[in-house]
Design a protein around this motif. Structure first.
Motif, short mmCIF file in Angstrom:
data_model
loop_
_atom_site.label_atom_id
_atom_site.label_comp_id
_atom_site.label_asym_id
_atom_site.label_seq_id
_atom_site.Cartn_x
_atom_site.Cartn_y
_atom_site.Cartn_z
N LEU A 168 0.86 -1.19 0.00
CA LEU A 168 0.00 0.00 0.00
C LEU A 168 0.89 1.23 0.00
N VAL A 169 0.73 2.07 -1.01
CA VAL A 169 1.54 3.28 -1.13
C VAL A 169 0.63 4.49 -0.90
N PHE A 170 1.01 5.38 0.03
CA PHE A 170 0.20 6.57 0.28
C PHE A 170 1.10 7.74 0.64
N GLU A 171 0.52 8.96 0.57
CA GLU A 171 1.25 10.18 0.89
C GLU A 171 0.62 10.80 2.13
N PRO A 172 1.29 10.66 3.27
CA PRO A 172 0.72 11.21 4.51
C PRO A 172 0.88 12.74 4.57
N ASP A 173 0.11 13.34 5.40
CA ASP A 173 0.25 14.77 5.64
C ASP A 173 1.59 15.04 6.31
N GLU A 174 2.25 16.16 5.94
CA GLU A 174 3.56 16.46 6.49
C GLU A 174 3.55 16.51 8.01
N ARG A 175 2.42 16.89 8.60
CA ARG A 175 2.36 16.99 10.06
C ARG A 175 2.49 15.64 10.75
N ASN A 176 2.25 14.57 9.99
CA ASN A 176 2.32 13.24 10.59
C ASN A 176 3.67 12.54 10.36
N LEU A 177 4.53 13.16 9.56
CA LEU A 177 5.79 12.50 9.23
C LEU A 177 6.64 12.23 10.47
N ALA A 178 6.64 13.15 11.41
CA ALA A 178 7.50 13.01 12.59
C ALA A 178 7.10 11.82 13.45
N THR A 179 5.87 11.38 13.35
CA THR A 179 5.40 10.28 14.19
C THR A 179 5.51 8.92 13.50
N MET A 180 6.00 8.91 12.24
CA MET A 180 6.09 7.66 11.51
C MET A 180 7.49 7.07 11.64
N ALA A 181 7.57 5.72 11.67
CA ALA A 181 8.86 5.03 11.79
C ALA A 181 8.78 3.67 11.11
N LEU A 182 9.92 3.20 10.65
CA LEU A 182 9.96 1.87 10.03
C LEU A 182 9.56 0.81 11.04
N GLY A 183 8.77 -0.15 10.59
CA GLY A 183 8.31 -1.22 11.47
C GLY A 183 7.06 -0.87 12.24
N GLN A 184 6.61 0.34 12.13
CA GLN A 184 5.41 0.78 12.85
C GLN A 184 4.18 0.02 12.36
N LYS A 185 3.30 -0.37 13.28
CA LYS A 185 2.07 -1.07 12.92
C LYS A 185 1.06 -0.08 12.37
N ALA A 186 0.24 -0.58 11.44
CA ALA A 186 -0.78 0.28 10.83
C ALA A 186 -2.01 -0.56 10.51
N ARG A 187 -3.11 0.14 10.25
CA ARG A 187 -4.33 -0.51 9.79
C ARG A 187 -4.76 0.17 8.50
#
Length: 238
Positions: A199-218
């Protein structure tokens, strides 16, 4: 949403397709036969190459076991003849000095001595040639290596007549039927390799700081509005 990797199955050799073992929509395992190309000529080439390897191997073994023995015996015989010729020459030389025999006998004895020396030199060369690193052995070994290389090439060409699945997956399209003539590079099938959907998506820039490799998602999709799917963050673009 990116589907699993698509793989194009292409022919490596030209020939007649004698069996097509997969249909569209079929799930196949890695190593399953997809297309069999006529292999009678390739099998004959492998058999011929194997016979050449056996012949070259026998030649190497013959030189190793028999050639060295024969050469050694020949050298011993040549040395014996040389010793006799030398003794005859020395004896004749003494007789000529006393006038017991004619000078012509000394010339004959000298020629016999020269012949014996030449025969010994030839026997020594033959022994060196049949030695493990001798010229004859190197030629025989070179012929064996060449025959083995030809066998490897013939086996590779035979293997290329069997087109098998490189991965587990599903056959999406098939463009070959039994009886078709194929050429190298022709696409025969298209497969979707088994694997996770990306799944490829473009998150809002405000959320980039909270994202990390290996992070769980739904994740969710319009096609399944009531369902959510577990996911992992596997890559973040620079």
């Amino acid at each position: 949403v990116m589907p699993p990797a698509r793989i194009t199955v292409a022919a490596n050799v030209s020939g007649l397709a004698v069996a097509v073992g997969a249909i569209e929509g079929q799930h196949v395992k890695r190593g399953d036969l997809l297309v069999q190309i006529e292999d009678a000529e390739a099998r004959a080439q492998v058999a011929q190459a194997k016979a050449a390897v056996e012949q070259a191997s026998a030649k190497v073994e013959q030189l190793r076991r028999v050639g060295a023995i024969v050469a050694s015996q020949g050298l011993n015989e040549a040395q014996t003849k040389l010793d006799k010729a030398q003794a005859d020459y020395d004896r004749t030389k003494g007789l000529v000095a006393t006038g017991a025999v004619a000078a012509i006998e000394l010339e004959n004895a000298e020629r016999s001595l020269e012949v014996a020396r030449a025969q010994k030199n030839a026997a020594e060369a033959q022994q060196l040639g049949s030695a493990p690193m001798g010229a004859d052995s190197r030629v025989a070994l070179s012929a064996l290596l060449q025959a083995q290389a030809q066998l490897t090439g013939a086996e590779v060409r035979l293997a290329q007549t069997r087109i098998v699945a490189a991965h587990d997956g599903v056959v999406l399209t098939r463009s070959v039927e039994t009886g078709d003539t194929v050429q190298p590079g022709r696409a025969l099938m298209t497969m979707a390799a088994d694997g996770d959907v990306e799944l490829v998506f473009e998150p809002d820039e405000r959320n980039l700081a909270t994202m990390a490799l290996g992070q769980k998602a739904r994740a969710s999709a319009d096609a399944f509005p009531q369902d959510t799917f577990e996911a992992d963050v596997s890559y973040i673009a620079p």
